[in-house]
Motif scaffolding. Structure first.
Motif, PDB file in Angstrom:
ATOM      1  N   GLY A 221       0.770  -1.234   0.000  1.00 12.94           N
ATOM      2  CA  GLY A 221       0.000   0.000   0.000  1.00 12.94           C
ATOM      3  C   GLY A 221       0.800   1.283   0.000  1.00 12.94           C
ATOM      4  N   GLU A 222       2.134   1.175  -0.079  1.00 13.83           N
ATOM      5  CA  GLU A 222       2.975   2.374  -0.043  1.00 13.83           C
ATOM      6  C   GLU A 222       3.918   2.395  -1.241  1.00 13.83           C
ATOM      7  N   PRO A 223       4.281   3.609  -1.724  1.00 15.38           N
ATOM      8  CA  PRO A 223       5.244   3.685  -2.827  1.00 15.38           C
ATOM      9  C   PRO A 223       6.568   3.028  -2.420  1.00 15.38           C
ATOM     10  N   LEU A 224       7.085   2.190  -3.278  1.00 17.84           N
ATOM     11  CA  LEU A 224       8.342   1.496  -2.988  1.00 17.84           C
ATOM     12  C   LEU A 224       9.520   2.438  -3.204  1.00 17.84           C
ATOM     13  N   VAL A 225      10.359   2.557  -2.186  1.00 18.91           N
ATOM     14  CA  VAL A 225      11.601   3.324  -2.310  1.00 18.91           C
ATOM     15  C   VAL A 225      12.738   2.317  -2.515  1.00 18.91           C
ATOM     16  N   ARG A 226      13.389   2.413  -3.671  1.00 19.09           N
ATOM     17  CA  ARG A 226      14.471   1.481  -3.976  1.00 19.09           C
ATOM     18  C   ARG A 226      15.821   2.109  -3.609  1.00 19.09           C
ATOM     19  N   PRO A 227      16.774   1.291  -3.145  1.00 15.45           N
ATOM     20  CA  PRO A 227      18.114   1.833  -2.884  1.00 15.45           C
ATOM     21  C   PRO A 227      18.792   2.248  -4.183  1.00 15.45           C
ATOM     22  N   THR A 228      19.676   3.233  -4.113  1.00 11.89           N
ATOM     23  CA  THR A 228      20.338   3.724  -5.330  1.00 11.89           C
ATOM     24  C   THR A 228      21.147   2.623  -6.006  1.00 11.89           C
ATOM     25  N   TRP A 229      21.715   1.705  -5.203  1.00  9.75           N
ATOM     26  CA  TRP A 229      22.539   0.649  -5.808  1.00  9.75           C
ATOM     27  C   TRP A 229      21.711  -0.318  -6.656  1.00  9.75           C
ATOM     28  N   PHE A 230      20.390  -0.311  -6.475  1.00 10.39           N
ATOM     29  CA  PHE A 230      19.521  -1.189  -7.265  1.00 10.39           C
ATOM     30  C   PHE A 230      19.672  -0.924  -8.761  1.00 10.39           C
ATOM     31  N   PHE A 231      20.067   0.314  -9.102  1.00  9.73           N
ATOM     32  CA  PHE A 231      20.173   0.708 -10.511  1.00  9.73           C
ATOM     33  C   PHE A 231      21.586   0.535 -11.066  1.00  9.73           C
ATOM     34  N   ASP A 232      22.473  -0.041 -10.265  1.00  5.55           N
ATOM     35  CA  ASP A 232      23.826  -0.370 -10.721  1.00  5.55           C
ATOM     36  C   ASP A 232      23.859  -1.863 -11.015  1.00  5.55           C
ATOM     37  N   VAL A 233      23.982  -2.221 -12.287  1.00  3.16           N
ATOM     38  CA  VAL A 233      23.899  -3.639 -12.650  1.00  3.16           C
ATOM     39  C   VAL A 233      25.061  -4.447 -12.083  1.00  3.16           C
ATOM     40  N   LYS A 285      14.855  10.247  -8.824  1.00  2.27           N
ATOM     41  CA  LYS A 285      14.561  10.842  -7.517  1.00  2.27           C
ATOM     42  C   LYS A 285      13.242  10.313  -6.959  1.00  2.27           C
ATOM     43  N   LEU A 286      12.251  10.164  -7.824  1.00  2.00           N
ATOM     44  CA  LEU A 286      10.936   9.690  -7.392  1.00  2.00           C
ATOM     45  C   LEU A 286      11.015   8.308  -6.754  1.00  2.00           C
ATOM     46  N   VAL A 287      11.841   7.440  -7.316  1.00  2.00           N
ATOM     47  CA  VAL A 287      11.882   6.058  -6.837  1.00  2.00           C
ATOM     48  C   VAL A 287      12.965   5.808  -5.784  1.00  2.00           C
ATOM     49  N   THR A 288      13.965   6.700  -5.681  1.00  2.00           N
ATOM     50  CA  THR A 288      15.044   6.500  -4.705  1.00  2.00           C
ATOM     51  C   THR A 288      15.070   7.559  -3.609  1.00  2.00           C
ATOM     52  N   LYS A 289      14.388   8.682  -3.828  1.00  2.00           N
ATOM     53  CA  LYS A 289      14.432   9.856  -2.927  1.00  2.00           C
ATOM     54  C   LYS A 289      15.825  10.502  -2.913  1.00  2.00           C
ATOM     55  N   SER A 290      16.641  10.205  -3.897  1.00  2.00           N
ATOM     56  CA  SER A 290      17.989  10.779  -4.001  1.00  2.00           C
ATOM     57  C   SER A 290      17.991  11.874  -5.072  1.00  2.00           C
ATOM     58  N   ASP A 291      18.512  13.052  -4.731  1.00  2.00           N
ATOM     59  CA  ASP A 291      18.495  14.189  -5.663  1.00  2.00           C
ATOM     60  C   ASP A 291      19.408  13.999  -6.862  1.00  2.00           C
ATOM     61  N   ASN A 292      20.495  13.244  -6.675  1.00  2.87           N
ATOM     62  CA  ASN A 292      21.493  13.102  -7.735  1.00  2.87           C
ATOM     63  C   ASN A 292      21.867  11.642  -7.957  1.00  2.87           C
ATOM     64  N   PHE A 293      22.391  11.365  -9.131  1.00  3.73           N
ATOM     65  CA  PHE A 293      22.944  10.045  -9.394  1.00  3.73           C
ATOM     66  C   PHE A 293      24.237   9.891  -8.591  1.00  3.73           C
ATOM     67  N   PRO A 294      24.402   8.807  -7.834  1.00  4.53           N
ATOM     68  CA  PRO A 294      25.656   8.612  -7.104  1.00  4.53           C
ATOM     69  C   PRO A 294      26.824   8.369  -8.058  1.00  4.53           C
ATOM     70  N   ASP A 295      28.035   8.541  -7.549  1.00  3.51           N
ATOM     71  CA  ASP A 295      29.244   8.414  -8.379  1.00  3.51           C
ATOM     72  C   ASP A 295      29.346   7.051  -9.056  1.00  3.51           C
ATOM     73  N   PHE A 296      28.913   5.988  -8.355  1.00  3.24           N
ATOM     74  CA  PHE A 296      29.073   4.650  -8.946  1.00  3.24           C
ATOM     75  C   PHE A 296      28.186   4.437 -10.176  1.00  3.24           C
ATOM     76  N   LEU A 297      27.229   5.350 -10.417  1.00  2.00           N
ATOM     77  CA  LEU A 297      26.389   5.256 -11.615  1.00  2.00           C
ATOM     78  C   LEU A 297      26.872   6.159 -12.747  1.00  2.00           C
ATOM     79  N   SER A 298      27.928   6.928 -12.507  1.00  2.00           N
ATOM     80  CA  SER A 298      28.404   7.884 -13.528  1.00  2.00           C
ATOM     81  C   SER A 298      28.762   7.187 -14.836  1.00  2.00           C
TER      82      SER A 298
END
Length: 459
Positions: A221-233, A285-298
């Motif tokens: 019932g709540e929006p899922l917040v994913r960790p930023t590392w989830f988007f690093d393959v 930002k919507l899915v991670t609540k993080s304003d910026n892409f972390p360095d490991f995703l650069s």
């Protein structure tokens, strides 16, 4: 005034009595020694909490949590607390938490429980699995248990270690418990309804499974917040080795039920392809609540757009049967829709098809599309279906132009989140028996061999 005082006294007594009842229940839990005790290690994925959405008769209510400090473990604890406070079937978990950079060493030295739950960063998961079974601990792990060829080799070592130490290593295959998948397998086992599984070709496979997922979704019932590392393959794994694990498992489980597979002999990879889903900074930002892409995703960012290699497809043969599995990740499903699944198994008498599109109101529906149109076949289907109804009371056949739709009572549609408890209960049955079915370990090895090989070939 006297009535008011009596009311206050009565309410106080009620509260005291409820408190005593709660304490008695907790004392009873503590006094009754349960054979199983959970250890949750580095819970970075919401699946770790979903395992605890239910209580289990043989599992102690105290859960020992070991993690690095940060938002991941907090999100996990918040979800468990929500389940404890649920107005409907509340859980009674008591979380004993240790956080620190040495969380794994601490867990292995203390060994406060006997079942390790792993659902988090996949880059480190295979190593956590290996060290846990080496220490004589049972492991129930979220998929995937390996995300590359090196991880597959370590996973094989982990299974050998688990056998040596007489512990059970098992992955969480929730899709087996989705009712249309279970019924598709059941009907495929009926020679009267399905006939024989066809061999197919690379261009026209006999078995195909496609899955569409979304980065932004609602859980409990709540929006899922994913960790930023989830988007690093490199940490989460590519789509080729993540969601496709479920699809490859379903192919094996449905086409060759209870059969031990030899990955060196029974599997031949024909082709593999990977593509990326692109995310804007605002979507991220919507899915991670993080304003910026972390360095490991650069490495994956170009012109403020993130490319995530979450999509993959593979063609292969399993015991000579041509199969194709594919997964696609979009950012968000259109309003009123959600994740979707498509599956087809082609038989000599009928094709068994699961569709989950607009016509099905985005709920999975199972169809029997007939090849044999004879009256004798219709009679045989009606007769054979009674046996399936014996296992699943209430299911019916609804005639349509192509054959039949299998209508399924709402009681069987308990939702994806409930499947985690079903997997956990099955695993606990195996723990009580002291062994997995003989086919499970070789088939897990076969599954991860294929996914990690497909990634290697696609890259």
């Amino acid at each position: 005034m006297r009535n008011k005082l009596l009311t206050i006294a009565f309410m106080s007594a009620m509260a005291l009595n409820q408190g005593c009842d709660t304490k008695k229940e907790e004392a009873k839990d503590e006094a009754t020694k349960k054979p199983l005790s959970l250890i949750v290690v580095e819970p970075g994925h919401f699946h770790a909490a979903l395992v605890q959405k239910s209580m289990y008769p043989d599992v102690d209510s105290v859960v020992h949590v070991y993690a690095s400090e940060g938002p991941d473990v907090k999100a996990y604890l918040d979800k468990v607390e929500k389940y404890n406070a649920s107005p409907q079937d509340p859980t009674r978990w008591k979380e004993e938490v240790y956080t620190g950079s040495d969380f794994l060493e601490k867990m292995l030295s203390e060994k406060k429980g006997n079942v390790v739950i792993l659902a988090g960063n996949n880059q480190k998961k295979t190593d956590y699995i290996k060290q846990s079974v080496d220490a004589g601990l049972n492991v129930l792990a979220d998929k995937p248990m390996a995300i590359d060829a090196a991880g597959f080799e370590k996973l094989k070592e982990a299974f050998a270690s688990a056998e040596k130490n007489k512990v059970l290593l098992y992955d969480i295959m929730t899709e087996r418990y989705e009712i249309t998948n279970a019924l598709q397998r059941e009907l495929a086992a009926s020679a009267e309804i399905f006939g024989e599984l066809q061999k197919g070709t690379a261009e026209n496979p006999a078995v195909a499974k496609e899955s569409v997922h979304h980065f932004f979704k609602y859980i409990s019932g709540e929006p899922l917040v994913r960790p930023t590392w989830f988007f690093d393959v490199k940490q989460q794994g590519e789509g080729m080795v993540d969601v496709t694990t479920h699809l490859v498992d379903l192919v094996q489980w449905s086409c060759f039920p209870n059969t031990e597979l030899d990955y060196k002999k029974d599997i031949k990879l024909l082709s593999a392809k990977r593509t990326a889903t692109k995310l804007t900074k605002s979507q991220f930002k919507l899915v991670t609540k993080s304003d910026n892409f972390p360095d490991f995703l650069s490495k994956d960012v170009k012109d403020t757009t993130l490319s995530v290699y979450a999509n993959g497809a593979m063609n292969y043969t399993l015991k000579g049967v041509h199969a194709k599995v594919s997964v696609l990740w979009n950012f968000q499903a259109p309003e009123g829709t959600g994740d979707t699944h498509y599956s087809i198994m082609k038989g000599s008498k009928a094709n068994l098809i699961v569709r989950q599109g607009k016509d099905q109101k985005y709920k999975p529906v199972l169809y029997i599309e007939t090849i044999d149109k004879s009256k004798a076949y219709e009679d045989a289907v009606a007769n054979s279906f009674k046996m399936v109804q014996g296992k699943y009371p209430g299911i019916e056949l609804k005639k349509n132009a192509a054959g039949w739709e299998v209508t399924i009572p709402a009681k069987y549609d308990n939702g994806h989140e409930a499947h985690f408890a079903q997997v956990a209960n099955k695993y606990m049955e195996y723990l009580k028996a002291g062994q997995l079915p003989r086919w499970e370990v070789p088939n897990m090895i076969a599954k991860y061999y294929l996914t990690t090989l497909a990634l290697k070939e696609a890259k």
